[in-house]
Design an enzyme around this catalytic site. Structure first.
Site, PDB file in Angstrom:
ATOM      1  N   HIS A 188       1.329  -1.421   0.433  1.00  0.00           N
ATOM      2  CA  HIS A 188      -0.199  -0.041  -0.330  1.00  0.00           C
ATOM      3  C   HIS A 188       1.230   1.581  -0.180  1.00  0.00           C
ATOM      4  O   HIS A 188       1.369   1.962   1.070  1.00  0.00           O
ATOM      5  CB  HIS A 188      -0.805  -0.141   0.889  1.00  0.00           C
ATOM      6  CG  HIS A 188      -2.008   0.817   1.218  1.00  0.00           C
ATOM      7  ND1 HIS A 188      -3.379   0.577   1.530  1.00  0.00           N
ATOM      8  CD2 HIS A 188      -2.277   2.585   1.320  1.00  0.00           C
ATOM      9  CE1 HIS A 188      -4.181   1.807   1.269  1.00  0.00           C
ATOM     10  NE2 HIS A 188      -3.170   3.064   1.328  1.00  0.00           N
ATOM     11  N   GLU A 191     -10.694   3.636   7.614  1.00  0.00           N
ATOM     12  CA  GLU A 191     -10.078   5.106   8.088  1.00  0.00           C
ATOM     13  C   GLU A 191     -10.325   5.817   8.252  1.00  0.00           C
ATOM     14  O   GLU A 191     -10.417   6.457  10.197  1.00  0.00           O
ATOM     15  CB  GLU A 191      -9.106   5.284   7.153  1.00  0.00           C
ATOM     16  CG  GLU A 191      -7.819   6.348   7.338  1.00  0.00           C
ATOM     17  CD  GLU A 191      -7.222   6.467   5.402  1.00  0.00           C
ATOM     18  OE1 GLU A 191      -7.685   6.262   4.531  1.00  0.00           O
ATOM     19  OE2 GLU A 191      -6.112   7.206   5.898  1.00  0.00           O
ATOM     20  N   HIS A 225      -9.985   1.181   0.327  1.00  0.00           N
ATOM     21  CA  HIS A 225      -9.800   1.944   1.682  1.00  0.00           C
ATOM     22  C   HIS A 225     -11.161   2.144   2.375  1.00  0.00           C
ATOM     23  O   HIS A 225     -12.259   2.823   1.849  1.00  0.00           O
ATOM     24  CB  HIS A 225      -9.758   3.653   0.900  1.00  0.00           C
ATOM     25  CG  HIS A 225      -8.355   4.008   0.695  1.00  0.00           C
ATOM     26  ND1 HIS A 225      -7.640   3.622  -0.923  1.00  0.00           N
ATOM     27  CD2 HIS A 225      -6.703   4.401   0.941  1.00  0.00           C
ATOM     28  CE1 HIS A 225      -6.286   3.679  -0.641  1.00  0.00           C
ATOM     29  NE2 HIS A 225      -6.093   4.670  -0.035  1.00  0.00           N
TER      30      HIS A 225
END
Ligand SMILES: [Zn+2]
Length: 340
Positions: free
Chosen positions: A13, A201, A198
């Site tokens: 990543h 987060e 994603h």
């Protein structure tokens, strides 16, 4: 050099536009006639790097508004892709997946497909020069419209198996929940592209559920907030979905309140497949060795436990089967030589 530097590592990543060095910004600005607010590397740092005071994901993302201006030509994309691998190889990283959003590199007229081409050229040139393997991941942006994101998937599909490994969804998670992108990732599946998203987060565990269940993610970027819902955590555990955790960045973007609340040890003990990654080496001021050192020092990971994280990373690589087996064998042999 320390023991963490010596470990053979994997970084799944890493953002291309979070990997520009200040000296590279100066060189690209000079070559392409781009005006700069300052003239030295040291003065550039506040424009492109966050410090401990970073308050949120949007503030963190604001640094990319600066760096993407220098990634608008084929030469610049190739150069930064090359340098990203060069820097990783210097930290004994054996395999890296470099992600970028093709639609953010069109200011001077490059097409999404051309952007992908140039990044892959940079990766290949670095592979010939350094002991590292690199693949690209094409990112769909949450704030982009559907047509632009569908175009990214189609462009990515044309490079699948030729340097491009997967597709991703990034950007402001709290404003754009994953369910808005179901049809975009349905196309990725139709084209046979692996998906990472994603999630968890700047948003809660529900976004992780949506990413896995409806967007078909086989890996999750960050997933820090997964513990907010034990049912979703259990699903991720049962399906063996690897989490691409990025400790330094996760603290800076306030995915958790601080190191005391960072769940990496808890997730590891629960049996989740944790991988360690850098996210944005230059924006975060980090490197892959530093991520391993921090996890060892702050969370008491032994070298043997770090080796588990490395093996998780190799096992989660978006490589074709035979290539992945070769990477896993290589990492195993190198770790075994270190008695790990
Ligand atoms: Zn990221």
């Amino acid at each position: 050099m320390n023991q963490w530097h010596l470990l053979p590592k994997v970084d799944l990543h890493v953002h291309l536009d979070g990997s520009l060095r200040p000296d590279t910004v100066l060189a690209i600005a000079e070559a392409e006639g781009i005006g700069l607010p300052v003239s030295t590397e040291a003065e550039l740092i506040p424009y492109m790097q966050v410090d401990e005071e970073c308050r949120s994901l949007p503030e963190y993302l604001s640094k990319f508004a600066f760096t993407t201006r220098f990634l608008q030509s084929g030469a610049a994309l190739e150069r930064v892709a090359f340098e990203t691998l060069e820097q990783a190889a210097a930290h004994n990283c054996r395999y890296i997946e470099v992600r970028f959003a093709p639609q953010l590199h069109r200011l001077n007229g490059l097409h999404a497909e051309e952007a992908i081409h140039h990044v892959i050229e940079g990766l290949k040139r670095a592979e010939r020069q350094f002991d590292i393997q690199g693949r690209a991941i094409a990112i769909c942006m949450r704030n982009h419209d559907r047509a632009d994101n569908l175009a990214v998937i189609e462009a990515a599909a044309r490079y699948a198996g030729r340097g491009l490994a997967a597709v991703d969804l990034a950007g402001d998670e709290s404003s754009y929940p994953p369910e808005l992108f179901r049809d975009v990732f349905a196309l990725a599946h139709k084209r046979g592209l692996p998906v990472t998203i994603h999630a968890g987060e700047a948003g809660g565990a529900a976004n992780v559920y949506e990413a896995v269940e409806h967007l078909g993610a086989s890996r999750i970027g960050h997933g820090v907030r997964l513990r907010e819902n034990p049912d979703v955590l259990r699903m991720v555990l049962e399906r063996r979905i690897p989490l691409e955790m990025c400790p330094v960045s996760n603290i800076q973007t306030k995915a958790v309140s601080g190191w005391d609340a960072y769940p990496i040890r808890e997730y590891f003990e629960q049996g989740l497949s944790i991988t360690l990654n850098t996210d944005n080496p230059s924006v975060s001021g980090t490197d892959i060795t530093r991520e391993y050192r921090i996890v060892a020092e702050k969370f008491g990971f032994t070298d043997r436990e770090l080796a588990v994280l490395i093996r998780n990373g190799a096992g989660a690589a978006f490589l074709e089967d035979s290539e992945k087996k070769a990477l896993v064998r290589r990492i195993d042999a190198e770790l075994a030589a270190l008695n790990l």
